[in-house]
Scaffold this motif. Structure first.
Motif, PDB file in Angstrom:
ATOM      1  N   PRO A 221       0.802  -1.228   0.000  1.00 26.91           N
ATOM      2  CA  PRO A 221       0.000   0.000   0.000  1.00 26.91           C
ATOM      3  C   PRO A 221       0.829   1.269   0.000  1.00 26.91           C
ATOM      4  N   SER A 222       2.106   1.189   0.310  1.00 25.40           N
ATOM      5  CA  SER A 222       2.927   2.392   0.420  1.00 25.40           C
ATOM      6  C   SER A 222       3.454   2.884  -0.919  1.00 25.40           C
ATOM      7  N   LEU A 223       3.305   2.104  -1.982  1.00 30.01           N
ATOM      8  CA  LEU A 223       3.912   2.462  -3.257  1.00 30.01           C
ATOM      9  C   LEU A 223       3.190   3.635  -3.906  1.00 30.01           C
ATOM     10  N   GLN A 224       3.947   4.683  -4.234  1.00 30.59           N
ATOM     11  CA  GLN A 224       3.417   5.745  -5.070  1.00 30.59           C
ATOM     12  C   GLN A 224       3.463   5.307  -6.533  1.00 30.59           C
ATOM     13  N   VAL A 225       3.099   6.218  -7.433  1.00 24.54           N
ATOM     14  CA  VAL A 225       3.000   5.849  -8.841  1.00 24.54           C
ATOM     15  C   VAL A 225       4.353   5.430  -9.405  1.00 24.54           C
ATOM     16  N   LEU A 226       5.397   6.188  -9.085  1.00 25.82           N
ATOM     17  CA  LEU A 226       6.722   5.869  -9.630  1.00 25.82           C
ATOM     18  C   LEU A 226       7.218   4.496  -9.183  1.00 25.82           C
ATOM     19  N   PRO A 227       7.264   4.179  -7.883  1.00 28.85           N
ATOM     20  CA  PRO A 227       7.713   2.826  -7.511  1.00 28.85           C
ATOM     21  C   PRO A 227       6.750   1.736  -7.961  1.00 28.85           C
ATOM     22  N   SER A 228       5.465   2.048  -8.092  1.00 29.25           N
ATOM     23  CA  SER A 228       4.542   1.052  -8.640  1.00 29.25           C
ATOM     24  C   SER A 228       4.925   0.698 -10.069  1.00 29.25           C
ATOM     25  N   ALA A 229       5.230   1.729 -10.860  1.00 30.04           N
ATOM     26  CA  ALA A 229       5.664   1.478 -12.237  1.00 30.04           C
ATOM     27  C   ALA A 229       6.966   0.685 -12.257  1.00 30.04           C
ATOM     28  N   ALA A 230       7.886   1.035 -11.361  1.00 33.98           N
ATOM     29  CA  ALA A 230       9.167   0.322 -11.313  1.00 33.98           C
ATOM     30  C   ALA A 230       8.958  -1.145 -10.955  1.00 33.98           C
ATOM     31  N   GLN A 231       8.086  -1.385  -9.976  1.00 35.18           N
ATOM     32  CA  GLN A 231       7.828  -2.775  -9.601  1.00 35.18           C
ATOM     33  C   GLN A 231       7.157  -3.530 -10.739  1.00 35.18           C
ATOM     34  N   GLY A 232       6.193  -2.883 -11.412  1.00 29.24           N
ATOM     35  CA  GLY A 232       5.547  -3.532 -12.547  1.00 29.24           C
ATOM     36  C   GLY A 232       6.533  -3.878 -13.637  1.00 29.24           C
ATOM     37  N   SER A 233       7.469  -2.969 -13.904  1.00 32.92           N
ATOM     38  CA  SER A 233       8.484  -3.227 -14.917  1.00 32.92           C
ATOM     39  C   SER A 233       9.352  -4.419 -14.535  1.00 32.92           C
ATOM     40  N   GLN A 234       9.724  -4.481 -13.263  1.00 31.54           N
ATOM     41  CA  GLN A 234      10.561  -5.590 -12.803  1.00 31.54           C
ATOM     42  C   GLN A 234       9.802  -6.914 -12.869  1.00 31.54           C
ATOM     43  N   VAL A 235       8.558  -6.918 -12.430  1.00 29.88           N
ATOM     44  CA  VAL A 235       7.784  -8.159 -12.457  1.00 29.88           C
ATOM     45  C   VAL A 235       7.519  -8.587 -13.903  1.00 29.88           C
ATOM     46  N   GLY A 236       7.283  -7.614 -14.790  1.00 26.26           N
ATOM     47  CA  GLY A 236       7.125  -7.961 -16.199  1.00 26.26           C
ATOM     48  C   GLY A 236       8.355  -8.671 -16.736  1.00 26.26           C
ATOM     49  N   ALA A 237       9.533  -8.205 -16.334  1.00 29.04           N
ATOM     50  CA  ALA A 237      10.766  -8.865 -16.762  1.00 29.04           C
ATOM     51  C   ALA A 237      10.848 -10.286 -16.215  1.00 29.04           C
ATOM     52  N   MET A 238      10.416 -10.480 -14.960  1.00 29.55           N
ATOM     53  CA  MET A 238      10.449 -11.820 -14.370  1.00 29.55           C
ATOM     54  C   MET A 238       9.497 -12.768 -15.111  1.00 29.55           C
ATOM     55  N   ILE A 239       8.352 -12.248 -15.524  1.00 29.37           N
ATOM     56  CA  ILE A 239       7.417 -13.072 -16.288  1.00 29.37           C
ATOM     57  C   ILE A 239       8.034 -13.440 -17.634  1.00 29.37           C
ATOM     58  N   ALA A 240       8.724 -12.490 -18.255  1.00 27.46           N
ATOM     59  CA  ALA A 240       9.385 -12.774 -19.534  1.00 27.46           C
ATOM     60  C   ALA A 240      10.419 -13.886 -19.376  1.00 27.46           C
ATOM     61  N   PHE A 241      11.196 -13.836 -18.294  1.00 27.16           N
ATOM     62  CA  PHE A 241      12.156 -14.907 -18.029  1.00 27.16           C
ATOM     63  C   PHE A 241      11.443 -16.240 -17.833  1.00 27.16           C
ATOM     64  N   SER A 242      10.337 -16.214 -17.101  1.00 35.46           N
ATOM     65  CA  SER A 242       9.590 -17.442 -16.840  1.00 35.46           C
ATOM     66  C   SER A 242       9.118 -18.090 -18.139  1.00 35.46           C
ATOM     67  N   LEU A 243       8.562 -17.282 -19.043  1.00 35.74           N
ATOM     68  CA  LEU A 243       8.088 -17.816 -20.318  1.00 35.74           C
ATOM     69  C   LEU A 243       9.249 -18.309 -21.173  1.00 35.74           C
ATOM     70  N   ALA A 244      10.337 -17.543 -21.184  1.00 34.45           N
ATOM     71  CA  ALA A 244      11.489 -17.939 -21.997  1.00 34.45           C
ATOM     72  C   ALA A 244      12.099 -19.250 -21.501  1.00 34.45           C
ATOM     73  N   ASP A 245      12.189 -19.413 -20.188  1.00 34.72           N
ATOM     74  CA  ASP A 245      12.736 -20.649 -19.634  1.00 34.72           C
ATOM     75  C   ASP A 245      11.832 -21.832 -19.966  1.00 34.72           C
ATOM     76  N   GLU A 246      10.525 -21.623 -19.892  1.00 35.81           N
ATOM     77  CA  GLU A 246       9.587 -22.694 -20.221  1.00 35.81           C
ATOM     78  C   GLU A 246       9.714 -23.101 -21.685  1.00 35.81           C
ATOM     79  N   ASP A 247       9.821 -22.115 -22.576  1.00 32.47           N
ATOM     80  CA  ASP A 247       9.964 -22.418 -23.996  1.00 32.47           C
ATOM     81  C   ASP A 247      11.302 -23.080 -24.293  1.00 32.47           C
ATOM     82  N   LEU A 248      12.342 -22.654 -23.579  1.00 30.09           N
ATOM     83  CA  LEU A 248      13.656 -23.263 -23.771  1.00 30.09           C
ATOM     84  C   LEU A 248      13.629 -24.742 -23.399  1.00 30.09           C
ATOM     85  N   SER A 249      12.986 -25.046 -22.271  1.00 31.87           N
ATOM     86  CA  SER A 249      12.900 -26.442 -21.838  1.00 31.87           C
ATOM     87  C   SER A 249      12.135 -27.294 -22.832  1.00 31.87           C
ATOM     88  N   ALA A 250      11.139 -26.684 -23.482  1.00 31.95           N
ATOM     89  CA  ALA A 250      10.337 -27.418 -24.459  1.00 31.95           C
ATOM     90  C   ALA A 250      10.934 -27.364 -25.857  1.00 31.95           C
TER      91      ALA A 250
END
Length: 549
Positions: free
Chosen positions: A306-335
């Motif tokens: 709840p403490s996140l303002q708009v700027l850190p919210s965007a930063a966290q979203g950007s970081q989590v988006g990158a983690m999701i990209a890694f997750s998908l890439a690793d899954e595709d690599l394994s397959a």
């Protein structure tokens, strides 16, 4: 008849409307790599990261951000004082520039299918299927039941010293404390103004030592509940009336609301919120990568903190988006695959036993092309091939492209039945060389859709495919009806035209190069007979000729 297959996304086309569904809103099922729930800073930042990784992203937003009452946002480097809507508008445009879709609508529930993917139930009866889900749904603030408080929320009643503190500096502030966490910002408020009164609306659980320290520092403490927030003739806050009838003069009121994570749509996958350590509300718990306790479901923004303002919210979203990209890439690599979310979306549309479209060639194509001498034709986004087959029957040497192998299989079968030769190319207008090195006397894009890219690769390839003296014919739905607002409680708009290259964008490219192109027609017409349609009744027709050197 031959087929060339590529693995990167797409050009695809609609010859008409689906046969089933509501007359004005056919029920649709879309497929994507990632479904993002919530279109504020965190959701958009994640969608941008993922779209830039060539992942298909569909973001569903119901237009109820936590900061909706605020006219301005502060502390966002590079956007200080901007209106939240302005920043979100920039974010939506950036996501769409890479082909990410932002849909007005609402997610009613999320569940995991037998194949491990997630099915999101949307208003209007639609469904979105995704390999990963990101919840960026934010929080709901629960204000104390004090008369007049909610009406001034985000204006004369504020909660965050970092968001609003400078704007109320040196003014008369009344801080209403309704839970122990409410004292957390008080030292900051005291620094911003020497005219601070702390109203102990609910003293239960408050730190007595902290109260003593405040009083010793000169802060006025009012040991009484607040009854209502007062406003003056100008509609601005003028004071706070206490339960004993006293009135505290005030220019602004500060209150720390309790909060609830907006996570109701995730109960179907077994997710529940957890109490925040402060005791002032609940949140969705995530690990360092932003993943919840349910593999494949991620969260970012205020729904996690709840403490996140708009700027850190965007930063966290950007970081989590990158983690999701890694997750998908690793899954595709394994397959050992390179999956295309766009290809999967269109393949599922042509996966059923029944024909998706009318089977008739587009009436505009018939009208515009009939006078032309047969030559080499390229049908971009051929779908089930009605246009390509009609051209072949009239002596054209036809190459038909589509991202969907299922669609091309239908064209192949029908061409064989009719004894026609059509070259089939499986691929995307955004491929490096989508149509080969040859050029065509006719390039036809009938209700075609391929995603935007900042470098306009697909658009450039489309125009380059037209031979000198050749014709470019583009027919698209008139999208004016999509400019109307959507009641997200009843309907989700399942297509985002701003994520795709449209007919107006093509027309602008032609107009910018008059030495090469002669535009013969660019107009909106009633849709001719041929394709069955109940919800698209007007077409935009663009016809141009490439000048000969």
């Amino acid at each position: 008849m031959s087929e060339h297959s590529t693995q990167t996304p797409r050009a695809a086309h609609r010859e008409g409307a689906p046969k089933s569904g509501h007359a004005s809103h056919p029920v649709l099922e879309r497929h994507a790599d990632v479904a993002v729930i919530g279109g504020s800073a965190a959701g958009l930042a994640a969608a941008l990261q993922l779209s830039r990784q060539r992942r298909s992203v569909v973001l569903v937003d119901d237009g109820t951000p936590r900061n909706a009452p605020a006219a301005h946002m502060h502390g966002y480097l590079g956007h200080e004082g901007a209106a939240p809507d302005d920043l979100m508008g920039i974010g939506r445009a950036e996501v769409r520039a890479y082909g990410g879709e932002v849909l007005p609508g609402r997610v009613l529930g999320v569940r995991r299918a037998d194949d491990g993917r997630f099915r999101l139930d949307l208003t209007g009866g639609h469904t979105l299927v995704a390999r990963r889900v990101l919840a960026a749904t934010g929080l709901s603030d629960e204000l104390p039941a004090i008369e007049g408080l909610a009406e001034q929320w985000g204006r004369g009643v504020v909660h965050c010293p970092f968001c609003h503190g400078f704007e109320v500096r040196d003014r008369r502030l009344a801080q209403i404390v309704s839970h122990p966490l409410g004292l957390h910002p008080t030292p900051l408020l005291r620094h911003l103004t020497d005219r601070l009164t702390v109203v102990l609306h609910d003293p239960e659980g408050l730190d007595e030592k902290a109260l003593e320290t405040l009083a010793a520092s000169g802060v006025t403490l009012a040991h009484d509940a607040a009854r209502r927030v007062l406003t003056g003739p100008d509609g601005e806050v003028s004071g706070v009336e206490l339960a004993d009838g006293r009135v505290l003069d005030a220019d602004a009121v500060v209150v720390g609301p309790r909060f609830r994570a907006r996570a109701e749509s995730l109960t179907g996958v077994g997710l529940a919120t957890t109490p925040h350590p402060t005791g002032a509300g609940d949140v969705l718990a995530v690990d360092a990568r932003g993943e919840t306790g349910v593999p494949g479901v991620y969260a970012a923004g205020n729904v996690t903190d709840p403490s996140l303002q708009v700027l850190p919210s965007a930063a966290q979203g950007s970081q989590v988006g990158a983690m999701i990209a890694f997750s998908l890439a690793d899954e595709d690599l394994s397959a050992a695959v390179r999956r295309s979310g766009e290809e999967g979306d269109w393949d599922q549309r042509y996966a059923g036993a029944e024909r998706a479209w009318s089977g008739n060639p587009n009436g505009t194509l018939v009208h515009e092309v009939s006078p032309l001498a047969a030559g080499r034709a390229l049908d971009v986004g051929t779908g089930e091939g009605a246009d390509a087959l009609w051209l072949a029957e009239r002596g054209w040497q036809v190459t038909a492209t589509d991202i969907s192998g299922n669609a091309l299989a239908r064209v192949r079968g029908e061409a064989a039945r009719r004894g026609l030769a059509v070259e089939l190319v499986r691929g995307d207008a955004n491929d490096p060389v989508p149509f080969g090195a040859e050029t065509f006397d006719l390039v036809s894009l009938q209700y075609g859709s391929f995603k935007r890219t900042p470098d306009q690769r697909g658009l450039r390839s489309l125009l380059a495919a037209v031979a000198p003296g050749g014709t470019l014919l583009v027919v698209h739905h008139d999208l004016t009806p999509l400019q109307a607002p959507v009641d997200v409680a009843a309907e989700t708009r399942m297509y985002d035209p701003e994520a795709f290259v449209g007919v107006d964008e093509i027309a602008a490219a032609l107009a910018a190069d008059p030495a090469t192109w002669q535009v013969e027609t660019h107009e909106t017409r009633d849709r001719p007979a041929g394709a069955a349609s109940t919800h698209h009744v007007r077409d935009v027709v663009l016809r141009a000729t490439r000048r000969t050197p």
